[in-house]
Design an enzyme around this catalytic site. Structure first.
Site, PDB file in Angstrom:
ATOM      1  N   ARG A   3      82.873  26.467  -0.196  1.00  0.00           N
ATOM      2  CA  ARG A   3      81.712  26.927   0.570  1.00  0.00           C
ATOM      3  C   ARG A   3      80.931  27.878  -0.320  1.00  0.00           C
ATOM      4  O   ARG A   3      81.423  28.960  -0.652  1.00  0.00           O
ATOM      5  CB  ARG A   3      82.231  27.608   1.854  1.00  0.00           C
ATOM      6  N   TYR A  11      84.995  39.599  -0.514  1.00  0.00           N
ATOM      7  CA  TYR A  11      86.330  39.024  -0.778  1.00  0.00           C
ATOM      8  C   TYR A  11      86.337  37.922  -1.837  1.00  0.00           C
ATOM      9  O   TYR A  11      87.374  37.317  -2.072  1.00  0.00           O
ATOM     10  CB  TYR A  11      86.966  38.527   0.530  1.00  0.00           C
ATOM     11  N   HIS A  47      80.669  32.669   5.200  1.00  0.00           N
ATOM     12  CA  HIS A  47      81.346  31.930   6.279  1.00  0.00           C
ATOM     13  C   HIS A  47      80.355  31.627   7.408  1.00  0.00           C
ATOM     14  O   HIS A  47      80.219  30.502   7.860  1.00  0.00           O
ATOM     15  CB  HIS A  47      82.523  32.744   6.804  1.00  0.00           C
TER      16      HIS A  47
HETATM   17  C1  LIG Z   1      91.103  29.387  17.947  1.00  0.00           C
HETATM   18  C2  LIG Z   1      90.159  30.224  17.132  1.00  0.00           C
HETATM   19  N1  LIG Z   1      90.632  31.290  16.458  1.00  0.00           N
HETATM   20  C3  LIG Z   1      89.783  32.049  15.713  1.00  0.00           C
HETATM   21  C4  LIG Z   1      88.457  31.740  15.655  1.00  0.00           C
HETATM   22  C5  LIG Z   1      87.510  32.589  14.792  1.00  0.00           C
HETATM   23  N2  LIG Z   1      87.185  31.763  13.619  1.00  0.00           N
HETATM   24  C6  LIG Z   1      86.029  31.071  13.561  1.00  0.00           C
HETATM   25  S1  LIG Z   1      85.919  30.160  12.165  1.00  0.00           S
HETATM   26  C7  LIG Z   1      87.395  30.716  11.610  1.00  0.00           C
HETATM   27  C8  LIG Z   1      87.941  30.264  10.276  1.00  0.00           C
HETATM   28  C9  LIG Z   1      88.049  28.784  10.194  1.00  0.00           C
HETATM   29  O1  LIG Z   1      88.423  28.442   8.887  1.00  0.00           O
HETATM   30  P1  LIG Z   1      88.563  26.956   8.466  1.00  0.00           P
HETATM   31  O2  LIG Z   1      89.324  26.187   9.489  1.00  0.00           O
HETATM   32  O3  LIG Z   1      89.108  26.938   7.083  1.00  0.00           O
HETATM   33  O4  LIG Z   1      87.079  26.377   8.499  1.00  0.00           O
HETATM   34  P2  LIG Z   1      85.768  26.909   7.748  1.00  0.00           P
HETATM   35  O5  LIG Z   1      85.186  27.984   8.609  1.00  0.00           O
HETATM   36  O6  LIG Z   1      86.170  27.412   6.413  1.00  0.00           O
HETATM   37  O7  LIG Z   1      84.855  25.741   7.672  1.00  0.00           O
HETATM   38  C10 LIG Z   1      87.971  31.596  12.526  1.00  0.00           C
HETATM   39  C11 LIG Z   1      89.284  32.245  12.321  1.00  0.00           C
HETATM   40  C12 LIG Z   1      87.996  30.636  16.395  1.00  0.00           C
HETATM   41  N3  LIG Z   1      86.706  30.265  16.373  1.00  0.00           N
HETATM   42  N4  LIG Z   1      88.873  29.877  17.107  1.00  0.00           N
END
Ligand SMILES: Cc1ncc(C[n+]2csc(CCOP(=O)(O)OP(=O)(O)O)c2C)c(N)n1
Length: 361
Positions: A257, A270, A261
């Site tokens: 990415r 980070y 985020h």
């Molecule tokens: C069940 C849940 N826990 C926490 C969150 C907060 N949250 C939103 S995105 C994210 C990280 C997701 O990372 P990843 O699966 O690697 O996808 P990326 O965002 O990197 O595309 C988190 C922890 C959420 N939306 N849903």
């Protein structure tokens, strides 16, 4: 079979087009020229639309937005491998796949502007709404593909999620069910190296995310996610396998990415600059452009024209989204379920009651 030749346990990752635009001729899926041109223009459009979304958010004209810069090929390869009757189940960072599948860009903007009409896709577009609760879309996708299998519809479901998503129960439950019932599902894990600020190395002690498939009894392959040709080839094989009735596949798209985020994040806290620079050098658009130029179907003039087309198109879509009437309370959950569950209906009724001034008032 690519899944046999590229065993993640042996450290093998599928790459067809390298970062300098050199192609492995033996593995080149030889996509038709018009598909390649449409693919590059779609990536250019998605990149332009993504940059615009971030700027709109900074101007207070759009809510929080998750940029997908750098992940265009990762999303587009699987989307191209799909047929119209197949289902795309996405998370929240898959703008390029949405655009390819026919979701109007202005609706995508509308969604991030906080209007649920943005999830109201055209009837023939088989794409589910965005799912922000991490990995909760995976059991839905497995359910959709299981239903398609039972009804003998011959459609495949492609579901996207992130590296962080593999730590969720929903990931494990969904993939286990898919393995047992041999559902026609293609799991695409976009390993963009971070789950917000958590690096991939802290997410799991597994050597790769692709190898997690083996525990569920089906193939897994790690693919260079910045290589459109490799993502297409791996997804094509997986979609074909699913359609033949041979069950699911897990594709780990190894990507990055390039942006934050979301617009609420500051990735400089980070990540080191050098890392971002190294990945900028592996830009999926850059290498596809070189490939097209070497084929003699792209040049500076076509680039200039397409950049201008993408900018004008994006501006027009933004205007359409901005001109759309603001949302009404009773429409908040309208496009999530075909039939609204009673608990949501109760919530809407109570909100509507609160909005109506009481007579005693
Ligand atoms: C069940 C849940 N826990 C926490 C969150 C907060 N949250 C939103 S995105 C994210 C990280 C997701 O990372 P990843 O699966 O690697 O996808 P990326 O965002 O990197 O595309 C988190 C922890 C959420 N939306 N849903």
């Amino acid at each position: 079979m690519l899944v046999d030749d590229y065993d993640p346990l042996k450290g093998k990752m599928l790459q067809i087009l390298d970062k300098n635009g050199n192609v492995n001729a033996k593995l080149d899926p030889n996509m038709p020229e018009d598909t390649l041109l449409k693919a590059y223009k779609t990536m250019l459009l998605a990149r332009t639309a993504d940059d615009k979304a971030v700027r709109l958010q900074r101007q207070g004209k759009l809510g929080a937005y998750p940029p997908s810069k750098g992940q265009e090929a990762s999303q587009l390869g699987p989307a191209i491998a799909m047929e119209d009757k197949d289902w795309l189940v996405w998370a929240f960072r898959e703008l390029t796949a949405l655009v390819w599948r026919g979701v109007p860009l202005w609706r995508a903007y509308l969604y991030w502007m906080g209007n649920e009409e943005g999830s109201n896709y055209p009837e023939n577009v088989r794409v589910t709404p965005s799912t922000v609760p991490v990995s909760s879309q995976i059991p839905h996708a497995v359910g959709i593909s299981y239903a398609s299998k039972l009804r003998k519809e011959g459609s495949v479901t492609v579901v996207f999620f992130g590296d962080g998503g593999t730590s969720e129960g929903d990931f494990n439950e969904g993939l286990n069910f898919a393995g047992v019932f041999k559902t026609p599902t293609v799991f695409v894990c976009q390993n963009n190296q971070y789950a917000i600020s958590l690096p991939r190395s802290h997410q799991t002690a597994a050597g790769t995310l692709a190898q997690k498939a083996f525990a569920f009894g089906f193939p897994g392959i790690q693919v260079d996610g910045n290589d459109l040709l490799a993502m297409y080839a791996a997804a094509r094989e997986a979609v074909d396998r699913a359609r033949r009735g041979d069950g699911p596949t897990l594709i780990e798209s190894y990507t990055y990415r390039l942006g934050d985020h979301t617009t609420s994040d500051d990735a400089t806290r980070y990540r080191i600059e050098k890392e971002v620079e190294q990945w900028t050098d592996k830009d999926p658009l850059k290498r596809l452009k070189i490939y097209l130029e070497r084929k003699g179907i792209w040049n500076d003039e076509s680039e200039k024209e397409s950049v201008k087309w993408a900018q004008d198109f994006v501006e027009g879509e933004v205007r359409k989204a901005q001109a759309f009437p603001p949302p009404k309370v009773d429409e908040v959950f309208k496009h999530t379920f075909a039939e609204m569950p009673p608990d949501l209906k109760d919530q809407i009724d109570s909100m509507l009651r609160e909005q109506t001034p009481s007579k005693e008032g």
